[in-house]
Design a protein around this motif. Structure first.
Motif, PDB file in Angstrom:
ATOM      1  N   LYS A  70      60.473  28.792  42.478  1.00 17.15           N
ATOM      2  CA  LYS A  70      61.392  28.651  43.611  1.00 17.15           C
ATOM      3  C   LYS A  70      60.716  28.847  44.965  1.00 17.15           C
ATOM      4  CE  LYS A  70      65.350  30.155  40.839  1.00 17.15           C
ATOM      5  NZ  LYS A  70      66.446  31.144  40.688  1.00 17.15           N
ATOM      6  N   ILE A  71      59.394  28.797  44.949  1.00 13.27           N
ATOM      7  CA  ILE A  71      58.637  28.935  46.199  1.00 13.27           C
ATOM      8  C   ILE A  71      57.951  27.607  46.502  1.00 13.27           C
ATOM      9  CG2 ILE A  71      56.796  30.172  47.397  1.00 13.27           C
ATOM     10  CD1 ILE A  71      57.291  32.544  45.543  1.00 13.27           C
ATOM     11  N   ALA A  72      58.096  27.128  47.724  1.00 16.15           N
ATOM     12  CA  ALA A  72      57.425  25.904  48.164  1.00 16.15           C
ATOM     13  C   ALA A  72      56.230  26.282  49.036  1.00 16.15           C
ATOM     14  CB  ALA A  72      58.384  25.023  48.950  1.00 16.15           C
ATOM     15  N   ILE A  73      55.078  25.681  48.750  1.00  7.22           N
ATOM     16  CA  ILE A  73      53.852  26.000  49.483  1.00  7.22           C
ATOM     17  C   ILE A  73      53.155  24.707  49.884  1.00  7.22           C
ATOM     18  CG2 ILE A  73      51.625  27.182  49.433  1.00  7.22           C
ATOM     19  CD1 ILE A  73      52.692  29.046  47.302  1.00  7.22           C
ATOM     20  N   SER A  74      52.849  24.573  51.166  1.00  7.54           N
ATOM     21  CA  SER A  74      52.016  23.462  51.609  1.00  7.54           C
ATOM     22  C   SER A  74      50.624  23.633  51.014  1.00  7.54           C
ATOM     23  CB  SER A  74      51.931  23.425  53.135  1.00  7.54           C
ATOM     24  OG  SER A  74      53.199  23.150  53.694  1.00  7.54           O
ATOM     25  N   ASP A  75      50.051  22.548  50.541  1.00  3.68           N
ATOM     26  CA  ASP A  75      48.817  22.575  49.749  1.00  3.68           C
ATOM     27  C   ASP A  75      47.706  23.364  50.441  1.00  3.68           C
ATOM     28  OD1 ASP A  75      46.573  22.039  48.213  1.00  3.68           O
ATOM     29  OD2 ASP A  75      47.190  19.977  47.788  1.00  3.68           O
ATOM     30  N   PRO A  76      47.339  24.532  49.907  1.00  3.42           N
ATOM     31  CA  PRO A  76      46.330  25.365  50.573  1.00  3.42           C
ATOM     32  C   PRO A  76      44.911  24.836  50.431  1.00  3.42           C
ATOM     33  CG  PRO A  76      46.996  26.367  48.508  1.00  3.42           C
ATOM     34  CD  PRO A  76      47.887  25.180  48.702  1.00  3.42           C
ATOM     35  N   ASN A 121      56.091  18.102  56.292  1.00  4.77           N
ATOM     36  CA  ASN A 121      57.395  17.683  56.801  1.00  4.77           C
ATOM     37  C   ASN A 121      58.407  17.541  55.680  1.00  4.77           C
ATOM     38  OD1 ASN A 121      56.308  17.601  59.392  1.00  4.77           O
ATOM     39  ND2 ASN A 121      55.736  15.447  59.210  1.00  4.77           N
ATOM     40  N   GLN A 122      57.954  17.014  54.529  1.00  2.00           N
ATOM     41  CA  GLN A 122      58.848  16.867  53.384  1.00  2.00           C
ATOM     42  C   GLN A 122      59.277  18.229  52.853  1.00  2.00           C
ATOM     43  OE1 GLN A 122      57.297  15.713  49.436  1.00  2.00           O
ATOM     44  NE2 GLN A 122      58.752  14.001  49.507  1.00  2.00           N
ATOM     45  N   LEU A 123      58.318  19.156  52.740  1.00  2.00           N
ATOM     46  CA  LEU A 123      58.666  20.496  52.272  1.00  2.00           C
ATOM     47  C   LEU A 123      59.627  21.182  53.238  1.00  2.00           C
ATOM     48  CD1 LEU A 123      55.487  22.212  50.768  1.00  2.00           C
ATOM     49  CD2 LEU A 123      57.427  21.168  49.585  1.00  2.00           C
ATOM     50  N   THR A 124      59.417  20.959  54.524  1.00  3.61           N
ATOM     51  CA  THR A 124      60.319  21.542  55.526  1.00  3.61           C
ATOM     52  C   THR A 124      61.729  21.006  55.334  1.00  3.61           C
ATOM     53  OG1 THR A 124      58.469  21.723  57.090  1.00  3.61           O
ATOM     54  CG2 THR A 124      60.709  21.866  57.984  1.00  3.61           C
ATOM     55  N   GLU A 125      61.844  19.707  55.083  1.00  7.37           N
ATOM     56  CA  GLU A 125      63.164  19.122  54.848  1.00  7.37           C
ATOM     57  C   GLU A 125      63.782  19.673  53.563  1.00  7.37           C
ATOM     58  OE1 GLU A 125      65.439  14.793  54.561  1.00  7.37           O
ATOM     59  OE2 GLU A 125      63.274  14.881  54.975  1.00  7.37           O
ATOM     60  N   PHE A 126      62.977  19.833  52.507  1.00  9.00           N
ATOM     61  CA  PHE A 126      63.485  20.423  51.262  1.00  9.00           C
ATOM     62  C   PHE A 126      64.055  21.817  51.516  1.00  9.00           C
ATOM     63  CE2 PHE A 126      60.438  17.898  48.288  1.00  9.00           C
ATOM     64  CZ  PHE A 126      61.229  16.770  48.432  1.00  9.00           C
ATOM     65  N   ALA A 137      59.376  29.671  51.354  1.00  8.50           N
ATOM     66  CA  ALA A 137      58.288  28.714  51.566  1.00  8.50           C
ATOM     67  C   ALA A 137      57.157  29.359  52.359  1.00  8.50           C
ATOM     68  CB  ALA A 137      58.789  27.467  52.292  1.00  8.50           C
ATOM     69  N   ILE A 138      55.954  28.835  52.152  1.00  8.33           N
ATOM     70  CA  ILE A 138      54.770  29.254  52.897  1.00  8.33           C
ATOM     71  C   ILE A 138      54.123  28.005  53.484  1.00  8.33           C
ATOM     72  CG2 ILE A 138      52.463  30.302  52.753  1.00  8.33           C
ATOM     73  CD1 ILE A 138      53.459  31.952  50.388  1.00  8.33           C
ATOM     74  N   GLY A 139      53.829  28.050  54.779  1.00  9.26           N
ATOM     75  CA  GLY A 139      53.068  26.972  55.398  1.00  9.26           C
ATOM     76  C   GLY A 139      53.876  25.772  55.830  1.00  9.26           C
ATOM     77  N   LEU A 140      55.144  25.961  56.169  1.00  5.71           N
ATOM     78  CA  LEU A 140      55.948  24.833  56.635  1.00  5.71           C
ATOM     79  C   LEU A 140      55.524  24.404  58.042  1.00  5.71           C
ATOM     80  CD1 LEU A 140      59.602  25.706  55.499  1.00  5.71           C
ATOM     81  CD2 LEU A 140      57.827  24.434  54.275  1.00  5.71           C
ATOM     82  N   ASN A 141      56.015  23.246  58.432  1.00  3.23           N
ATOM     83  CA  ASN A 141      55.803  22.766  59.802  1.00  3.23           C
ATOM     84  C   ASN A 141      56.896  23.361  60.681  1.00  3.23           C
ATOM     85  OD1 ASN A 141      55.581  21.374  62.216  1.00  3.23           O
ATOM     86  ND2 ASN A 141      55.237  19.388  61.255  1.00  3.23           N
ATOM     87  N   ALA A 142      56.534  24.384  61.445  1.00  2.00           N
ATOM     88  CA  ALA A 142      57.520  25.085  62.263  1.00  2.00           C
ATOM     89  C   ALA A 142      58.137  24.172  63.314  1.00  2.00           C
ATOM     90  CB  ALA A 142      56.877  26.305  62.920  1.00  2.00           C
ATOM     91  N   LEU A 143      57.353  23.217  63.823  1.00  2.00           N
ATOM     92  CA  LEU A 143      57.890  22.300  64.832  1.00  2.00           C
ATOM     93  C   LEU A 143      58.924  21.362  64.234  1.00  2.00           C
ATOM     94  CD1 LEU A 143      54.591  21.424  66.733  1.00  2.00           C
ATOM     95  CD2 LEU A 143      56.388  23.012  67.434  1.00  2.00           C
ATOM     96  N   ALA A 144      58.672  20.902  63.008  1.00  2.00           N
ATOM     97  CA  ALA A 144      59.663  20.058  62.327  1.00  2.00           C
ATOM     98  C   ALA A 144      60.932  20.853  62.058  1.00  2.00           C
ATOM     99  CB  ALA A 144      59.081  19.506  61.023  1.00  2.00           C
ATOM    100  N   LEU A 145      60.779  22.125  61.679  1.00  2.00           N
ATOM    101  CA  LEU A 145      61.944  22.979  61.457  1.00  2.00           C
ATOM    102  C   LEU A 145      62.749  23.126  62.748  1.00  2.00           C
ATOM    103  CD1 LEU A 145      63.618  24.921  59.726  1.00  2.00           C
ATOM    104  CD2 LEU A 145      61.989  26.742  60.323  1.00  2.00           C
ATOM    105  N   GLN A 146      62.057  23.298  63.871  1.00  3.72           N
ATOM    106  CA  GLN A 146      62.751  23.399  65.160  1.00  3.72           C
ATOM    107  C   GLN A 146      63.570  22.144  65.446  1.00  3.72           C
ATOM    108  OE1 GLN A 146      59.672  24.154  68.030  1.00  3.72           O
ATOM    109  NE2 GLN A 146      59.003  26.025  67.002  1.00  3.72           N
TER     110      GLN A 146
END
Length: 372
Positions: free
Chosen positions: A197-203, A241-246, A255-264
């Motif tokens: 249940k955790i989404a992570i942008s590819d590290p 951006n896709q993870l942020t939308e999810f 989630a870890i590593g989302l696009n904060a600007l897209a969230l805004q």
């Protein structure tokens, strides 16, 4: 007639005053000459930039950049600003591929230190930005928190300029699904209820994930990488951006590593208001977020110089902080994100300094071994 002792003393004092006046006058003249030289260099750059007629700039995604850059067009209407929004994961391969084909599209970009140093510096993409910063306002120590020099995070202190300073955001949580006090440390993320249940942008490639994971690894040991990236079976994606939308749509509680600007951008439209950031102590650090870089063989080098110096004005920094909800190092600029202010006197790890690059690379290498 012989000089009296008082006459000689008076003459000495007069000579001292004369020499002192010459020194002060000389210093003032040198100061005026330096200012005049800077003004002349600036005027020449602006004139040459107008002849070039355009500057090509790349940034992260986010609608706030376009609002900031409208100010540039108002100040410099004769210089057209071509703006692209390629994330580093897309920008880096495109730049390197185009250059192999002899194509040089961009003049300036803003991007994180780590990717720029790790990939594009060895590829010989950058020109040093220090010589391009010529206006007195931009070079004045009094203009910047920590002084002008604090903005250079590369070893040679000349390649890029970091004009923002932010504290880590931590993890992103859906407050409807994560109870208050339920997450107080990284170890709480390892609970069985969060498995899958955790989404992570590819590290392996995305700094907004390998930055916090590097800090966690340094504080908790390398084993935390396997626990988070394998044992917890997170959802991994290179598309921030896709993870942020999810996350906004409620598919994942953490989630870890989302696009904060897209969230805004989502939240401005009333979506995702229940997604907030939570700083965990093992993920705490400070970073520039992005720095300004000059690409060599730029098609519009003078316009690039004008853009960089405009960007480092108080007006541009105020707009950048406000529209992108970040915190400028420019003294007197209101913070755009009070939650990520680095308190004066707090000693945090500067995660994006070149000295820490080997640790970031190690985090990426561990991620590559773990993620198949």
């Amino acid at each position: 007639m012989h000089d009296t002792e008082s006459d000689r003393a008076g003459l000495t004092l007069t000579r001292r005053r004369l020499l002192g006046g010459l020194v002060v006058g000389g210093a003032a003249a040198l100061g005026r000459a330096a200012r005049g030289s800077a003004a002349t260099e600036w005027e020449q750059a602006v004139a040459a930039a107008k002849k070039e007629g355009k500057v090509a700039v790349n940034t992260f995604t986010g609608q706030g950049f376009a609002r900031v850059f409208k100010l540039f067009s108002q100040v410099h209407p004769d210089i057209k600003l071509d703006h692209t929004n390629l994330e580093p994961v897309d920008f880096v391969p495109r730049v390197t591929t185009e250059r192999r084909a002899g194509l040089y599209t961009w003049d300036v970009c803003t991007m994180p230190m780590s990717t720029a140093l790790q990939v594009l510096k060895p590829a010989g993409v950058w020109d040093p930005v220090r010589p391009a910063i010529i206006t007195p306002e931009a070079r004045n120590d009094a203009s910047w928190r920590g002084g002008f020099e604090a903005g250079f995070l590369d070893r040679d202190r000349r390649l890029a300029y970091a004009f923002t300073l932010v504290r880590a955001v931590g993890v992103f949580v859906n407050v409807d699904r994560v109870k208050d006090g339920e997450l107080t440390s990284v170890k709480d993320l390892l609970a069985s209820k969060w498995k899958g249940k955790i989404a992570i942008s590819d590290p392996r490639v995305i700094g907004s994930s390998f930055w916090p994971l590097t800090v966690a690894r340094l504080k908790l040991g390398d084993a935390i990488m396997k626990q988070l990236l394998v044992d917890q079976e997170p959802v991994l994606s290179r598309d921030r951006n896709q993870l942020t939308e999810f996350m906004v749509r409620g598919r994942y509680p953490i989630a870890i590593g989302l696009n904060a600007l897209a969230l805004q951008d989502f939240q401005v439209h009333g979506v995702g208001k229940n997604v907030r950031t939570l700083l965990l102590p093992e993920l705490d650090y400070q970073a520039s977020g992005s720095a300004v870089w000059l690409l060599n063989r730029a098609p519009h080098p003078n316009a690039a110089k004008v853009f960089v110096n405009w960007l480092l004005t108080k007006e541009a920094q105020a707009a950048w902080a406000r529209e992108l909800q970040t915190n400028s190092r420019f003294v007197g600029v209101e913070p755009g994100d009070p939650h990520t202010i680095v308190p004066p006197g707090l000693n945090l790890l500067q995660i994006d300094s070149e000295e820490l690059l080997p640790e970031l690379v190690k985090t990426q290498e561990i991620s590559k071994r773990l993620i198949t």
